[in-house]
Write an enzyme that holds these catalytic residues in place. Structure first.
Site, short mmCIF file in Angstrom:
data_model
loop_
_atom_site.label_atom_id
_atom_site.label_comp_id
_atom_site.label_asym_id
_atom_site.label_seq_id
_atom_site.Cartn_x
_atom_site.Cartn_y
_atom_site.Cartn_z
CB SER A 23 -0.85 -0.01 1.28
OG SER A 23 -1.51 1.23 1.45
CE1 TYR A 81 -4.46 -2.09 4.92
CE2 TYR A 81 -3.18 -0.09 4.57
CZ TYR A 81 -3.92 -1.15 4.06
OH TYR A 81 -4.11 -1.26 2.70
#
Ligand code: NAD
Length: 274
Positions: A156, A169
């Site tokens: 990401s 995350y």
């Protein structure tokens, strides 16, 4: 200049014919689009992820019929260790080998660190990061033996930069980039590449859920989250498309990408250039 032995990308109709892939988390969003483009490119694909059994079977059978490839499904829960190894074993049993591994499954939770639920932290680390380690550990020996392999970790933009309220995350995605570089070094002399794709915001169910959580964490509306938080990060002021991410995954499997390894490739509308 490119090596003249390489067929130009544009004329290679089925560039992945004869290859077999696992795409984790491919019952939805980015993973489903990667699996679809892989099948269209001629690869056998093992799907993985959760969802309605009838819908998953419809997707599996549809991809196989449309593209004339083998498509299998593993319901492995990647929050646990053993099922990851079983998934790789099952793919080898179904196809004979795993030539391409895409570690894509992921979940998100948005919350101040002080209140972050411990079970959510553990699940995010397990699914978004540790499952990548286990799947690579299981699949790499076969790739090395064949002298060809492609490992793609869908990390990401949050593997490169942080945002508040996403401690688990961001930790997991930064970890995935470390894993990517390490595997790239260990596999480099065996014809196996390992890269990470770092998307910005793609409008999938994962992001839809985040819009609500972010609105709550920041005390603002959904519309404000989209405009002032998500798209504010992306100079292009639009969501990244799953098709764009999947196209990059197909490219990374092509002969033209043989020298790209250990990379973290942003596909985020300029987000991390700021
Ligand atoms: P999504 O929610 O649409 O899909 C997630 C997939 O993972 C689904 O198939 C789901 O069933 C599967 N999954 C979840 N938990 C699992 C488990 N325990 N075991 C097996 N499968 C499981 O999400 P998405 O947006 O397509 O995300 C895919 C990947 O892309 C994730 O790793 C995510 O972090 C990453 N990513 C997404 C965005 C975005 O904006 N959507 C941005 C950057 C990175």
């Amino acid at each position: 200049m490119l090596d003249s032995k390489l067929e130009p990308m544009a004329t290679a109709a089925k560039p992945l014919a004869g290859k077999s892939a696992i795409v984790t988390g491919s019952t939805s969003g980015i993973g489903l689009e990667i699996a679809t483009q892989f099948a269209a490119a001629g690869a056998n694909v093992m799907l993985n992820g959760f969802g309605d059994a009838n819908e998953i079977e419809k997707t599996r059978a549809g991809l196989a019929k449309t593209h004339g490839v083998k498509v299998a499904y593993s319901g492995a829960d990647l929050s646990k260790t053993e099922p990851v190894y079983k998934m790789v074993e099952d793919a080898i049993a179904a196809f004979g080998s795993v030539d391409i591994l895409v570690n894509n499954a992921g979940i998100q939770h948005v919350e101040h660190i002080e209140n972050f639920p411990l079970a959510k932290y553990d699940a995010i680390i397990a699914i978004n990061m540790s499952s990548n380690f286990h799947a690579i550990r299981a699949a790499l020996p076969g790739m090395k033996k064949k002298g060809w392999g492609r490992i793609i970790n869908v990390a990401s933009a949050h593997g490169l930069v942080a945002s508040p309220y996403k401690s688990a995350y961001v930790t997991a995605k930064h970890g995935v980039l470390g894993l990517t570089k390490t595997v790239a070094l260990e596999a480099a002399e065996f014809g196996v590449t390992c890269n990470a794709i770092c998307p910005g915001y793609v409008r999938t169910p994962l992001v839809e859920g985040q819009i609500d959580d972010t609105a709550k964490a920041r005390g603002i509306t959904r519309e404000q989250v989209i405009k002032d938080v998500l798209l504010k990060a992306q100079p292009t002021k639009r969501f990244v498309e799953s098709e764009e991410v999947a196209g990059l995954a197909v490219f990374l499997c092509s002969p033209h990408a043989a020298s790209i390894t250990g990379s973290a490739i942003p596909i985020e509308g300029g987000w991390v250039s700021q």
